[in-house]
Design a protein around this motif. Structure first.
Motif, PDB file in Angstrom:
ATOM      1  N   THR A 112      -4.961   5.344  -1.477  1.00  0.00           N
ATOM      2  CA  THR A 112      -5.999   4.333  -1.690  1.00  0.00           C
ATOM      3  C   THR A 112      -6.287   4.211  -3.181  1.00  0.00           C
ATOM      4  N   MET A 113      -6.456   5.340  -3.820  1.00  0.00           N
ATOM      5  CA  MET A 113      -6.700   5.366  -5.265  1.00  0.00           C
ATOM      6  C   MET A 113      -5.562   4.653  -5.993  1.00  0.00           C
ATOM      7  N   ALA A 114      -4.324   4.954  -5.582  1.00  0.00           N
ATOM      8  CA  ALA A 114      -3.155   4.350  -6.231  1.00  0.00           C
ATOM      9  C   ALA A 114      -3.165   2.832  -6.051  1.00  0.00           C
ATOM     10  N   SER A 115      -3.471   2.376  -4.837  1.00  0.00           N
ATOM     11  CA  SER A 115      -3.391   0.925  -4.591  1.00  0.00           C
ATOM     12  C   SER A 115      -4.454   0.191  -5.404  1.00  0.00           C
ATOM     13  N   VAL A 116      -5.598   0.864  -5.651  1.00  0.00           N
ATOM     14  CA  VAL A 116      -6.616   0.237  -6.489  1.00  0.00           C
ATOM     15  C   VAL A 116      -6.191   0.223  -7.956  1.00  0.00           C
ATOM     16  N   ILE A 117      -5.758   1.381  -8.471  1.00  0.00           N
ATOM     17  CA  ILE A 117      -5.477   1.501  -9.906  1.00  0.00           C
ATOM     18  C   ILE A 117      -4.163   0.832 -10.305  1.00  0.00           C
TER      19      ILE A 117
ATOM     20  N   ARG B  69      -2.480  -1.610  -8.662  1.00  0.00           N
ATOM     21  CA  ARG B  69      -2.228  -2.969  -8.178  1.00  0.00           C
ATOM     22  C   ARG B  69      -1.916  -3.881  -9.367  1.00  0.00           C
ATOM     23  N   GLY B  70      -0.846  -4.651  -9.238  1.00  0.00           N
ATOM     24  CA  GLY B  70      -0.484  -5.561 -10.311  1.00  0.00           C
ATOM     25  C   GLY B  70       0.445  -4.953 -11.338  1.00  0.00           C
ATOM     26  N   THR B  71       0.542  -3.617 -11.380  1.00  0.00           N
ATOM     27  CA  THR B  71       1.511  -3.007 -12.297  1.00  0.00           C
ATOM     28  C   THR B  71       2.657  -2.425 -11.493  1.00  0.00           C
ATOM     29  N   LEU B  72       2.472  -1.194 -10.997  1.00  0.00           N
ATOM     30  CA  LEU B  72       3.553  -0.578 -10.217  1.00  0.00           C
ATOM     31  C   LEU B  72       3.576  -1.076  -8.777  1.00  0.00           C
ATOM     32  N   LEU B  73       2.393  -1.377  -8.220  1.00  0.00           N
ATOM     33  CA  LEU B  73       2.350  -1.800  -6.809  1.00  0.00           C
ATOM     34  C   LEU B  73       2.149  -3.309  -6.699  1.00  0.00           C
TER      35      LEU B  73
END
Lengths: 435, 435
Positions: free
Chosen positions: B424-429, B431-435
């Motif tokens: 969840t943390m990853a998808s927030v931080i 988003r738009g770069t790696l994801l």
């Protein structure tokens, strides 16, 4: 503050301030206050005694037996120790000072130098009368009287029961047991506790190197030791330093320090998993499915490793397993690891086949993936079990405490090697298909 | 077989067969044999006595005090119990039968019905003489004499030391303590052990519901209990059922059963990680780098959770923390979890930045990745610490043993939720770069 009963004071103790504790304590009748004081931990005793008025403080310090006074002084902050010692009378101060000179975990530090003694040539009636006189002085009369010759050598021990049972004119020499379980001042307190428990004794005589009797260590001191040692082992197994103080009483920063050290060390070790994973990044990129089972594989290794190390640590602490039993332990754990690995591997296999049947989660190569996971589980659980059982033995052999964070430490070691086992297995089984 | 000393027999005990044990035992002198027999566990006592010749077997059964005989009978396989009971004399058999009727963890089962008693109107000298006569019968004389009125009601207790110290014509009534710590037959043995330790007593009187004294529970029975309970807690914390037998003595299959149950249960729980990971497969495919930190993140949550649950389980067992302290525990652990999470998060951040500087491992978005990992660590460690400290309290509240596999159980719960926190943390931080 209204007068509280000892039970009420005990009940509310933890929520009272130092001043309130002292206030409640001085209102107790003299004899109840003594019982209450003795029921406290040395740490609480010290805080209480320190917060009393000077005359009270001196009075209560002098009520304590030398071994209890020594415990209290050792529980005090270094700056207060001299002042507390100064409250004692000359003779007791000398005894207490010599007791505090022992290392914290040596029997000498638990020893009470005042014990009941008789002479071999006394009759049973004389011995009872003599004990009666000794009991009026501050002698710890606890079921046994020790038979000493003129040079203070221990010749034997006689229980009150033996003295009571005997004819009045029987000689102590003929009543005493000469096969006495003894310890020295340097005996480790865990060892002393084991001997006391093993022989169901109430007290052990402490001898110096020349066989002179220096004092006794009694069951009540030892009972506290047994519980303390178990607490230390449990806390270390849980991946923390031993707190050495009650959970709610220890200062927050002191607790944090004891917990952060091991957690950080384990974290540094666990970083190797990131290194290992980086190494397998290409495989993961080609078969993302592999990453899905990583937590399952490494936690199974970790759980089986903690289980094995916990069992072996406790068996070592109880003396059920000794270092020289290492080969029997390996053989047992190899068999246990294979069986446990086979069980978990089969469950894993069944789970993947079931999900595939229900949801087609794992694509065309599901059978190869299922085999990779099942065989990895077998290998990781076997390895976890072996590593978990051997690590405590190795730590003991190297002179460390086998309990030191060994369960989480094993889990960390097994996490890293578990990854290697899993990805190696995958590269062999999946080469040419997914990889 | 040559005659062995008790020490030699003890040393070689574990490697001898039943027949060899019996052979070595019967060669011991009578009094040494008695001491040796009493030093064995009830389980070993039973095996030894059973392997003796019938006459010997009867003799040694009759040497045992009723409480020890009851332990031996309870350690015997069900089929042998009647036969062992039949070896006792009528009176003892009745006592032993009533002792074996108690639940295994009740004080009644540890009780010795033969204790030293005096009357309040006796003088000190009369009481000493009376105790002397009682000690010739099979009475457990252990430092205290219990003062009973004509109806067997407990009026007080007097220690030998008090009797010895007093003038010969002083009345027991005036010497005795009336504020007696007592237990009932149904008192849990852990509670009995706590009272004994808390008040530094050698024995506790056991009363029935009408205040009649039924027997005493002595320190030596309780010392074994303290150690057994600690062993059970340690083994359960390690993710196994309590073995209830020494590690090297328990049969392999019995051990395997006790270990496989919890491991399999934890494995089933841990399968949820595979489910969770499958859910995030797309994210991993897009950013394989994310998978690299999965083991590090979940193990940090697991370690901090085991640490917290171990500390709370032990504090509950020692009575340092009670259920009603739950809010104080939450507050402490929230603060500890935040601090520990901040420490591990900072180390993680430093590690990623360092590796990036040295090896350029993590690509252009390394700063975002470092933030994701550090914040996830903070969240996972905080959550692990809170879950780990609350679970034992919840288990206790629901009437379960808080020690039951709670450390690995917490690790499993935290693994699954840790993954969710991390992704969840990853998808927030990211988003738009790696994801």
């Amino acid at each position: 503050m209204a007068q509280l009963s000892p039970a009420e004071l005990d009940e509310t103790w933890r929520i009272l301030s130092s001043a309130e504790r002292a206030e409640g304590f001085v209102l107790l009748p003299r004899d109840e206050a003594e019982v209450f004081l003795l029921s406290l931990s040395p740490h609480d005793q010290e805080e209480l005694v320190w917060s009393l008025a000077p005359a009270e403080r001196r009075f209560w310090m002098r009520v304590l037996e030398p071994d209890d006074a020594a415990d209290l002084v050792q529980a005090a902050p270094a700056a207060r120790r001299e002042e507390l010692l100064a409250l004692l009378d000359e003779a007791t101060r000398t005894e207490v000072k010599s007791l505090t000179a022992y290392a914290e975990d040596e029997a000498g530090g638990l020893m009470n130098p005042r014990f009941a003694r008789v002479r071999p040539e006394m009759t049973a009636d004389e011995a009872i009368g003599y004990l009666k006189r000794q009991s009026r002085r501050q002698v710890e009369i606890i079921y046994y009287a020790y038979v000493l010759d003129g040079a203070q050598h221990l010749e034997g021990v006689v229980s009150f029961r033996d003295l009571f049972r005997a004819r009045g004119d029987a000689r102590v020499r003929d009543l005493m047991t000469t096969d006495v379980v003894t310890i020295t001042e340097e005996t480790d307190q865990e060892e002393a506790s084991r001997r006391l428990a093993r022989h169901d004794l109430l007290a052990l005589p402490v001898l110096d190197s020349r066989g002179h009797m220096k004092g006794i260590v009694t069951f009540d001191d030892i009972a506290d030791v047994v519980e303390e040692e178990a607490t230390e082992d449990i806390q270390k197994l849980g991946g923390s330093e031993a707190l050495d103080e009650p959970y709610l009483a220890i200062g927050f920063l002191r607790m944090l320090k004891k917990r952060a050290g091991w957690l950080a060390a384990l974290f540094l070790g666990e970083m190797l998993t990131a290194t290992a994973m980086t190494f397998y990044e290409k495989e993961i990129a080609r078969a993302v499915l592999l990453a899905v089972f990583v937590p399952l594989i490494i936690s199974s290794g970790g759980n089986s490793g903690s289980q094995a190390s916990t069992l072996v640590v406790r068996a070592l602490a109880l003396g059920e397993v000794r270092l020289r039993d290492w080969f029997r332990v390996i053989r047992r754990e190899a068999a246990a690891g294979l069986s446990l690995g086979a069980i978990l591997g089969s469950i894993g296999l069944a789970r993947i086949l079931l999900w595939q049947g229900l949801f087609h989660t794992y694509g065309p190569h599901y059978l190869l993936i299922a085999c990779t996971v099942a065989l990895s589980l077998l290998g990781v659980v076997l390895w976890g079990t072996l590593a978990g059982s051997m690590l405590p033995l190795i730590l003991r052999r190297l002179g460390f405490d086998p309990a030191s964070a060994s369960a989480p430490f094993v889990a960390t070691v097994v996490d890293v090697t578990g990854l290697i086992i899993y990805f190696t297995m995958a590269s062999v089984i999946l080469r040419g298909t997914l990889l």
